[in-house]
Design a protein around this motif. Structure first.
Motif, PDB file in Angstrom:
ATOM      1  N   LEU A  47       0.882  -1.159   0.000  1.00 54.40           N
ATOM      2  CA  LEU A  47       0.000   0.000   0.000  1.00 54.40           C
ATOM      3  C   LEU A  47       0.916   1.204   0.000  1.00 54.40           C
ATOM      4  N   GLU A  48       0.801   2.039  -1.019  1.00 55.73           N
ATOM      5  CA  GLU A  48       1.627   3.244  -1.115  1.00 55.73           C
ATOM      6  C   GLU A  48       0.865   4.419  -0.526  1.00 55.73           C
ATOM      7  N   VAL A  49       1.532   5.151   0.376  1.00 54.97           N
ATOM      8  CA  VAL A  49       0.930   6.288   1.048  1.00 54.97           C
ATOM      9  C   VAL A  49       1.744   7.525   0.685  1.00 54.97           C
ATOM     10  N   ALA A  50       1.085   8.518   0.089  1.00 51.39           N
ATOM     11  CA  ALA A  50       1.747   9.777  -0.237  1.00 51.39           C
ATOM     12  C   ALA A  50       1.100  10.882   0.592  1.00 51.39           C
ATOM     13  N   VAL A  51       1.932  11.587   1.356  1.00 52.52           N
ATOM     14  CA  VAL A  51       1.449  12.687   2.190  1.00 52.52           C
ATOM     15  C   VAL A  51       2.028  13.970   1.619  1.00 52.52           C
ATOM     16  N   LYS A 110     -27.394 -10.468  18.636  1.00 53.19           N
ATOM     17  CA  LYS A 110     -26.271 -10.216  17.744  1.00 53.19           C
ATOM     18  C   LYS A 110     -26.290  -8.762  17.340  1.00 53.19           C
ATOM     19  N   VAL A 111     -25.115  -8.153  17.341  1.00 51.75           N
ATOM     20  CA  VAL A 111     -24.970  -6.764  16.915  1.00 51.75           C
ATOM     21  C   VAL A 111     -24.031  -6.764  15.720  1.00 51.75           C
ATOM     22  N   THR A 112     -24.401  -6.032  14.699  1.00 49.39           N
ATOM     23  CA  THR A 112     -23.544  -5.922  13.522  1.00 49.39           C
ATOM     24  C   THR A 112     -22.763  -4.621  13.615  1.00 49.39           C
ATOM     25  N   TYR A 113     -21.448  -4.743  13.683  1.00 48.43           N
ATOM     26  CA  TYR A 113     -20.558  -3.594  13.734  1.00 48.43           C
ATOM     27  C   TYR A 113     -20.075  -3.294  12.326  1.00 48.43           C
ATOM     28  N   THR A 114     -19.854  -2.030  12.034  1.00 52.27           N
ATOM     29  CA  THR A 114     -19.355  -1.626  10.718  1.00 52.27           C
ATOM     30  C   THR A 114     -18.089  -0.790  10.866  1.00 52.27           C
ATOM     31  N   ASN A 115     -17.276  -0.800   9.813  1.00 52.06           N
ATOM     32  CA  ASN A 115     -16.017  -0.042   9.778  1.00 52.06           C
ATOM     33  C   ASN A 115     -15.176  -0.316  11.019  1.00 52.06           C
ATOM     34  N   ILE A 116     -14.795  -1.553  11.182  1.00 54.40           N
ATOM     35  CA  ILE A 116     -14.108  -2.026  12.384  1.00 54.40           C
ATOM     36  C   ILE A 116     -12.598  -1.891  12.221  1.00 54.40           C
ATOM     37  N   VAL A 117     -11.977  -1.255  13.188  1.00 45.29           N
ATOM     38  CA  VAL A 117     -10.512  -1.144  13.235  1.00 45.29           C
ATOM     39  C   VAL A 117     -10.052  -2.009  14.393  1.00 45.29           C
ATOM     40  N   ARG A 118      -9.228  -3.016  14.082  1.00 44.74           N
ATOM     41  CA  ARG A 118      -8.740  -3.920  15.122  1.00 44.74           C
ATOM     42  C   ARG A 118      -7.257  -3.746  15.387  1.00 44.74           C
ATOM     43  N   GLU A 119      -6.601  -2.923  14.576  1.00 40.53           N
ATOM     44  CA  GLU A 119      -5.158  -2.716  14.721  1.00 40.53           C
ATOM     45  C   GLU A 119      -4.824  -1.307  14.226  1.00 40.53           C
ATOM     46  N   ILE A 120      -3.893  -0.673  14.890  1.00 38.32           N
ATOM     47  CA  ILE A 120      -3.419   0.655  14.513  1.00 38.32           C
ATOM     48  C   ILE A 120      -1.900   0.624  14.589  1.00 38.32           C
ATOM     49  N   PHE A 121      -1.229   1.074  13.523  1.00 36.90           N
ATOM     50  CA  PHE A 121       0.230   1.100  13.570  1.00 36.90           C
ATOM     51  C   PHE A 121       0.760   2.272  12.751  1.00 36.90           C
ATOM     52  N   PRO A 122       1.941   2.769  13.128  1.00 29.10           N
ATOM     53  CA  PRO A 122       2.522   3.909  12.414  1.00 29.10           C
ATOM     54  C   PRO A 122       3.205   3.478  11.112  1.00 29.10           C
ATOM     55  N   ALA A 123       3.079   4.341  10.098  1.00 28.93           N
ATOM     56  CA  ALA A 123       3.841   4.141   8.858  1.00 28.93           C
ATOM     57  C   ALA A 123       5.128   4.946   8.924  1.00 28.93           C
ATOM     58  N   GLY A 124       5.124   6.005   9.733  1.00 33.81           N
ATOM     59  CA  GLY A 124       6.307   6.842   9.873  1.00 33.81           C
ATOM     60  C   GLY A 124       5.946   8.234  10.361  1.00 33.81           C
ATOM     61  N   ALA A 125       6.930   9.115  10.362  1.00 32.49           N
ATOM     62  CA  ALA A 125       6.747  10.485  10.829  1.00 32.49           C
ATOM     63  C   ALA A 125       6.638  11.435   9.645  1.00 32.49           C
ATOM     64  N   TRP A 126       5.940  12.529   9.852  1.00 29.70           N
ATOM     65  CA  TRP A 126       5.759  13.564   8.838  1.00 29.70           C
ATOM     66  C   TRP A 126       6.103  14.906   9.472  1.00 29.70           C
ATOM     67  N   ASN A 127       6.909  15.717   8.781  1.00 29.59           N
ATOM     68  CA  ASN A 127       7.368  16.985   9.371  1.00 29.59           C
ATOM     69  C   ASN A 127       6.896  18.225   8.619  1.00 29.59           C
ATOM     70  N   GLY A 128       5.950  18.061   7.734  1.00 30.50           N
ATOM     71  CA  GLY A 128       5.447  19.200   6.963  1.00 30.50           C
ATOM     72  C   GLY A 128       5.859  19.152   5.504  1.00 30.50           C
ATOM     73  N   ASN A 129       6.906  18.399   5.211  1.00 28.93           N
ATOM     74  CA  ASN A 129       7.342  18.211   3.825  1.00 28.93           C
ATOM     75  C   ASN A 129       6.623  17.007   3.235  1.00 28.93           C
ATOM     76  N   GLY A 130       6.527  16.946   1.927  1.00 27.11           N
ATOM     77  CA  GLY A 130       5.950  15.784   1.282  1.00 27.11           C
ATOM     78  C   GLY A 130       6.714  14.533   1.673  1.00 27.11           C
ATOM     79  N   ALA A 131       6.008  13.423   1.821  1.00 28.34           N
ATOM     80  CA  ALA A 131       6.654  12.172   2.224  1.00 28.34           C
ATOM     81  C   ALA A 131       5.898  10.998   1.615  1.00 28.34           C
ATOM     82  N   ALA A 132       6.615   9.894   1.424  1.00 29.65           N
ATOM     83  CA  ALA A 132       6.018   8.675   0.888  1.00 29.65           C
ATOM     84  C   ALA A 132       6.361   7.511   1.806  1.00 29.65           C
ATOM     85  N   PHE A 133       5.394   6.623   1.964  1.00 31.02           N
ATOM     86  CA  PHE A 133       5.558   5.455   2.818  1.00 31.02           C
ATOM     87  C   PHE A 133       5.027   4.244   2.067  1.00 31.02           C
ATOM     88  N   SER A 134       5.629   3.096   2.320  1.00 31.73           N
ATOM     89  CA  SER A 134       5.199   1.850   1.699  1.00 31.73           C
ATOM     90  C   SER A 134       4.876   0.860   2.805  1.00 31.73           C
TER      91      SER A 134
END
Length: 149
Positions: free
Chosen positions: A51-55, A90-114
């Protein structure tokens, strides 16, 4: 948000505004007002193995660096409830996030992460945010994007 005010049902919008989650009009208003403040562009592109991330460029809030955070999403899951007011249903949950992790840091300049697709496991989509603060004290969300697989 840093104010220690936590309640249920609570919706937190862009890391700074909160509204009672059972008030559709308040949540909608907070989303509409908050969306205009997302000044940092985030573009996601799904490849076969990454997954390519461009900020884009922008100004980090209060000149503080921000983190680029990846959240794999599952669209919908039915869950049997064992206790509480919804016990034995039974309850149906939507848009479930089960994990959160960093791709990296951003300092105001354009950046790309893979991000390796294997790290996303069997997610049905991914949300990525650019957020100030820290894991223990998250701050404002400066940019966001969503991609569905």
């Amino acid at each position: 948000r840093g104010d220690g005010e936590v309640y249920t049902p609570q919706a937190v919008i862009n890391g700074t505004t909160h509204a009672n989650g059972s008030s559709r009009s308040r949540v909608t208003s907070a989303i509409e007002n908050g969306a205009a403040r997302l000044a940092v562009p985030v573009v996601l592109k799904a490849g076969d193995t990454t997954l390519e991330v461009a900020v884009g460029t922008g100004t980090a809030a209060n000149n503080k660096a921000a983190s680029v955070i990846v959240m794999p999403i599952f669209r919908q899951r039915a869950v049997a409830i064992g206790r509480g007011e919804n016990a034995n249903s039974k309850v149906t949950y939507t848009n479930i996030v089960r994990e959160i992790f960093p791709a990296g840091a951003w300092n105001g300049n354009g950046a790309a992460f893979s991000v390796p697709r294997a790290k996303l496991k069997d997610a049905e989509g991914v949300a990525v945010i650019v957020q100030t603060g820290s894991e223990k004290a998250p701050g404002a969300i400066l940019g966001a994007a969503l991609i569905k697989f």
